[in-house]
Design a protein around this motif. Structure first.
Motif, short mmCIF file in Angstrom:
data_model
loop_
_atom_site.label_atom_id
_atom_site.label_comp_id
_atom_site.label_asym_id
_atom_site.label_seq_id
_atom_site.Cartn_x
_atom_site.Cartn_y
_atom_site.Cartn_z
N ALA A 212 0.82 -1.20 0.00
CA ALA A 212 0.00 0.00 0.00
C ALA A 212 0.86 1.26 0.00
N VAL A 213 0.55 2.17 -0.91
CA VAL A 213 1.18 3.49 -0.98
C VAL A 213 0.12 4.53 -0.68
N PRO A 214 0.27 5.31 0.40
CA PRO A 214 1.47 5.45 1.25
C PRO A 214 1.41 4.67 2.56
N GLY A 215 0.41 3.80 2.73
CA GLY A 215 0.25 3.11 4.02
C GLY A 215 1.47 2.33 4.45
N GLN A 216 2.06 1.56 3.50
CA GLN A 216 3.25 0.77 3.82
C GLN A 216 4.53 1.32 3.20
N LEU A 217 4.38 2.12 2.19
CA LEU A 217 5.54 2.60 1.43
C LEU A 217 5.30 4.02 0.94
N SER A 218 6.26 4.90 1.21
CA SER A 218 6.20 6.28 0.70
C SER A 218 7.12 6.42 -0.50
N LEU A 219 6.66 7.13 -1.51
CA LEU A 219 7.43 7.32 -2.73
C LEU A 219 7.59 8.81 -3.02
N VAL A 220 8.82 9.19 -3.43
CA VAL A 220 9.11 10.57 -3.81
C VAL A 220 9.74 10.56 -5.20
N ALA A 221 9.17 11.30 -6.13
CA ALA A 221 9.68 11.39 -7.50
C ALA A 221 10.49 12.67 -7.66
N TRP A 222 11.07 12.80 -8.87
CA TRP A 222 11.86 14.00 -9.19
C TRP A 222 11.37 14.54 -10.53
N ASP A 223 11.26 15.86 -10.65
CA ASP A 223 10.94 16.63 -11.86
C ASP A 223 9.50 17.11 -11.91
#
Length: 282
Positions: A212-223
Motif C-alpha cells: 500500500a502506498v502510502p500506508g506501507q511505502l512512501s514514494l518521492v519522485a523527481w521533476d
C-alpha cells in the motif's frame, strides 16, 4: 568555413541517450521547449541530435565544427572523466555547460544537486522513515554522484544507512529495482527516485505486489511532470520548473554567441511538493 560575423542561427544540443527514453521522459521535451522559446525571440533555433553514446556525441561535434553547422552547443549530463570540454576547446566550438563548471567546462548554468536531496531526506525523516532507499540515475553522471553523496551524508548524520540502486531513468529499471527493494528481508519504507518515469513504474510495481502506498511505502519522485500529478495516488515530488530551466540556459547561450560576458546563472532549484504518495510510518 563561414566568414567572420556570419552566423548559422542554430544552437546545437546532442543528447546521448536511447531515443526511446526521449519519448517516454518529459524532462528533455520541456527543457528543449524552454530553450527554443527564448531562442526564437532572437530568430535562432535548436538543432537537436540524439545519439546512443558519448563517443557519438563527440563525433557530432566534430562534424558540426567542420561544417560550421551551429554557432554554439549546449552540453548536458556532465560525466566523470568527461572528454567533451577538452574536445570542444580543441575544435573552437563555443559551448555552454549545464551543471557545475570546472577549468574547461565554462561558461555554465549551475545547479544545486545536493540541497534538494537534503530537503527530501529531512521530510522523510520527519515522517519517521528509517529504512530509506533511492533509485538513482546513471552513476557516471556528476549530478547523480552529487545527489548520492548528499543522501549518504544526510543519512549518516541521522544514524541510518540507505540503499542506493543505480537505474537509467527508464520505466523498466524503475520497475525492476523497485521489485528488488521490496523483496528484501527488510524492505524500505520510503523510496526516492531520480526521475518521474522510474517513480511511476515503482508505484505500479508496489500496487502489483499489494504494497500500500502510502500506508506501507512512501514514494518521492523527481521533476514533477504531469505523470506525477496524474498518478494514483498523486506522487510527492521534488518539483523543478524545467521550462524555465531551458529559458535560463538560452539566456546564457545568447550572451555566448553574442560575444558578451556570460553572467552566472543557476537552474531553478528543486523544491518539495508533498502529495498523496507519502505518509508517516505506521
Amino acid at each position: 568555413m563561414r566568414g567572420a560575423g556570419v552566423t548559422t542561427g542554430s544552437v546545437g544540443l546532442v543528447l546521448a541517450r536511447p531515443a526511446r527514453l526521449l519519448g517516454a521522459e518529459p524532462f528533455f521535451m520541456e527543457f528543449i521547449a524552454g530553450i527554443e522559446e527564448r531562442l526564437a525571440e532572437d530568430d535562432r533555433s535548436v538543432l537537436l541530435h540524439v545519439v546512443g553514446a558519448q563517443d557519438a556525441e563527440i563525433a557530432a561535434y566534430r562534424r558540426w565544427a567542420a561544417g560550421s553547422v551551429v554557432d554554439a552547443v549546449v552540453v548536458v549530463n556532465r560525466t566523470a572523466d568527461d572528454q567533451r570540454p577538452r574536445v570542444l576547446r580543441e575544435l573552437g566550438l563555443p559551448a555552454l555547460y549545464v551543471g557545475e563548471p570546472d577549468e574547461l567546462a565554462v561558461p555554465a548554468v549551475r545547479s544545486d544537486d545536493a540541497g534538494p536531496v537534503r530537503e527530501a531526506l529531512a521530510y522523510l525523516l520527519e515522517l519517521g522513515h528509517r529504512r530509506v532507499a533511492r533509485v538513482s540515475g546513471p552513476e557516471t553522471l556528476l549530478h547523480t554522484r552529487a545527489r548520492t553523496a548528499a543522501l549518504l551524508a544526510g543519512c549518516a548524520e541521522a544514524g541510518i544507512e540507505p540503499v542506493v540502486l543505480e537505474g537509467d531513468y527508464s520505466e523498466e529499471t524503475g520497475a525492476k529495482l523497485t521489485a528488488a527493494l521490496l523483496a528484501a528481508d527488510e524492505p524500505p519504507t520510503a523510496i526516492l527516485y531520480d526521475n518521474d518515469v522510474m517513480a511511476v513504474a515503482g508505484l505500479n510495481v508496489a500496487k502489483e505486489l499489494g504494497v500500500a502506498v502510502p500506508g506501507q511505502l512512501s514514494l518521492v519522485a523527481w521533476d514533477d511532470s504531469s505523470l506525477c500529478r496524474l498518478a494514483t495516488p498523486a506522487l510527492t515530488t521534488m518539483s523543478v520548473d524545467v521550462h524555465q530551466f531551458g529559458v535560463t540556459v538560452a539566456e546564457s547561450v545568447l550572451e555566448l554567441v553574442g560575444g558578451q560576458p556570460v553572467a552566472e546563472r543557476w537552474s531553478p532549484t528543486a523544491t518539495l511538493v508533498p502529495r498523496q504518495s507519502t505518509a508517516p510510518t505506521s
